[in-house]
Design a protein around this motif. Structure first.
Motif, PDB file in Angstrom:
ATOM      1  N   ASP A   1       1.110  -1.048  -0.165  1.00 24.46           N
ATOM      2  CA  ASP A   1      -0.078   0.162  -0.466  1.00 24.46           C
ATOM      3  C   ASP A   1       1.296   0.897   0.165  1.00 24.46           C
ATOM      4  O   ASP A   1       0.950   1.967  -0.920  1.00 24.46           O
TER       5      ASP A   1
ATOM      6  N   ARG B   1      -8.534   3.006   1.213  1.00 24.09           N
ATOM      7  CA  ARG B   1      -7.803   2.476   2.458  1.00 24.09           C
ATOM      8  C   ARG B   1      -7.012   2.511   3.150  1.00 24.09           C
ATOM      9  O   ARG B   1      -6.567   3.220   4.794  1.00 24.09           O
TER      10      ARG B   1
ATOM     11  N   LEU C   1      -0.755  -2.231 -12.185  1.00 15.37           N
ATOM     12  CA  LEU C   1      -2.569  -2.695 -11.609  1.00 15.37           C
ATOM     13  C   LEU C   1      -3.324  -1.926 -12.307  1.00 15.37           C
ATOM     14  O   LEU C   1      -3.299  -0.822 -13.678  1.00 15.37           O
ATOM     15  N   SER C   2      -4.770  -2.179 -11.860  1.00 15.46           N
ATOM     16  CA  SER C   2      -5.557  -1.443 -12.984  1.00 15.46           C
ATOM     17  C   SER C   2      -5.916   0.303 -11.749  1.00 15.46           C
ATOM     18  O   SER C   2      -5.713   0.428 -10.278  1.00 15.46           O
TER      19      SER C   2
ATOM     20  N   ALA D   1      -0.488   3.351 -11.681  1.00 16.82           N
ATOM     21  CA  ALA D   1      -1.030   2.142 -12.545  1.00 16.82           C
ATOM     22  C   ALA D   1      -0.508   1.538 -13.275  1.00 16.82           C
ATOM     23  O   ALA D   1       0.012   0.397 -13.198  1.00 16.82           O
TER      24      ALA D   1
ATOM     25  N   SER E   1      -8.424   1.651 -10.713  1.00 10.07           N
ATOM     26  CA  SER E   1      -9.546   1.072 -10.395  1.00 10.07           C
ATOM     27  C   SER E   1      -8.573   0.372  -8.227  1.00 10.07           C
ATOM     28  O   SER E   1      -8.962   0.777  -7.114  1.00 10.07           O
ATOM     29  N   THR E   2      -8.081  -0.671  -8.759  1.00 11.09           N
ATOM     30  CA  THR E   2      -7.067  -1.154  -7.481  1.00 11.09           C
ATOM     31  C   THR E   2      -5.898   0.290  -6.654  1.00 11.09           C
ATOM     32  O   THR E   2      -6.311   0.377  -6.116  1.00 11.09           O
TER      33      THR E   2
ATOM     34  N   GLU F   1      -8.318   2.190  -4.869  1.00 10.97           N
ATOM     35  CA  GLU F   1      -9.334   1.692  -3.806  1.00 10.97           C
ATOM     36  C   GLU F   1      -7.814   1.625  -2.625  1.00 10.97           C
ATOM     37  O   GLU F   1      -7.923   1.993  -1.300  1.00 10.97           O
ATOM     38  N   THR F   2      -6.646   1.574  -3.195  1.00 12.38           N
ATOM     39  CA  THR F   2      -5.931   1.033  -2.113  1.00 12.38           C
ATOM     40  C   THR F   2      -5.563   2.420  -1.595  1.00 12.38           C
ATOM     41  O   THR F   2      -5.646   2.958   0.081  1.00 12.38           O
TER      42      THR F   2
END
Length: 320
Positions: free
Chosen positions: A12, A45, A34-35, A29, A37-38, A41-42
């Motif tokens: 993260d 979080r 990575l995407s 990304a 969206s990932t 979201e990370t």
């Protein structure tokens, strides 16, 4: 949930630093594989865990908040040390692996750094070398680089500095015979105020005066510029000098082949300034294995006898 009960993962934190460096989710990304969206979201979080916004998102950019900037500044060197420790563990006694990332000015990319990198890669073929070429001064640790190359006046006090390339360098002034056939040969640096001059602009810097030295006297002149190019356009600027467009004040090593062939004629030779060459610098806090191996190559080169007695060129004084 209190942050002490659930710490952010290494991955993260890596994603957060990548977004800060890339100034965007999509670029980060792509670099991380990575995407978007990932990545988003990370970050969400991570912000929930620390309890404060770390990034300000707009339709055009993503920039860190004040808290995010402070977090990234503290995190980057710690993250760099962790990665260096991982790379060192991966290195056996005889094989060096990993990545060496250098931040360097364009001036060293013609004949100072490339031979050293060639020698280093031949000895350590499992190391990946990344070279970031830019003339503006950056914090190499925050930029994710293992080391940088700068001239003496640019070194931070808490850095280790190792001479790289020639110990002393020199600036030179020259023009093509075709130009001199149309203009009088300058006898003094101030005569350049009446000449068409070809000038180099360093990134993020004003167009600085040309500096000359003779017998303890230093003279700075700001001649009229016929053509101005950044360091990335040096080949074109030399071409314009060769075709007689004006007088060029530059690194002597850039001029030497053309001076030797007669394509350019040296001017005000007694006034060419001479000073210390570049140095490789890096943090005293840690030294990853690829950097340690590269420094060994630099030391070996410094200990080797010079190929000739000629001084290999130096950057012109820029006031940076």
């Amino acid at each position: 949930m209190p942050i002490s009960e659930r710490s952010a993962s290494f991955d993260d934190l890596h994603v957060f630093l990548a977004v800060v460096e890339a100034a965007g989710f999509r670029v980060a990304a792509r670099r991380l594989g990575l995407s978007p969206s990932t990545v988003s979201e990370t970050i969400s979080r991570l912000e929930a865990q620390v309890g404060v916004p770390l990034l300000t998102r707009t339709t055009r950019s993503v920039v860190p908040t004040e808290a995010g900037s402070a977090f990234a500044a503290r995190l980057a060197p710690l993250f760099g040390e962790a990665l260096a420790a991982m790379r060192d563990v991966a290195n056996s006694k005889d094989v060096v692996r990993g990545r060496l990332k250098l931040n360097v000015p364009g001036a060293v990319m013609r004949d100072i750094l490339p031979p050293l990198v060639d020698r280093f890669l031949k000895r350590h073929p499992e190391v990946q070398v990344e070279i970031v070429v830019e003339d503006r001064l950056v914090d190499i640790t925050a930029a994710g680089c293992d080391a940088g190359i700068r001239y003496g006046e640019h070194l931070e006090q808490d850095m280790i500095a190792v001479p790289i390339g020639p110990r002393h360098q020199e600036s030179g002034l020259a023009a093509a015979p075709s130009y001199l056939a149309r203009h009088p040969v300058p006898k003094h640096p101030r005569d350049l105020l009446d000449h068409a001059c070809l000038r180099i602009r360093f990134a993020g810097a004003a167009l600085n005066a040309w500096e000359f030295e003779k017998g303890g006297e230093t003279i700075r002149v700001d001649p009229p510029a016929r053509i101005i190019l950044g360091t990335a356009g040096v080949e074109a600027l030399i071409h314009h000098a060769l075709t007689g467009q004006g007088v060029l004040y530059s690194f002597r090593n850039w001029l030497d082949p053309h001076l030797a062939s007669g394509a350019l004629v040296p001017l005000l030779r007694d006034w060419w300034p001479r000073y210390d060459g570049p140095r490789l610098y890096f943090s005293s806090r840690f030294m990853p294995a690829p950097l340690r191996a590269f420094v060994d190559v630099v030391h070996e080169q410094s200990a080797a006898p010079p190929a000739s007695a000629d001084i290999r060129g130096r950057p012109p004084a820029t006031g940076k």
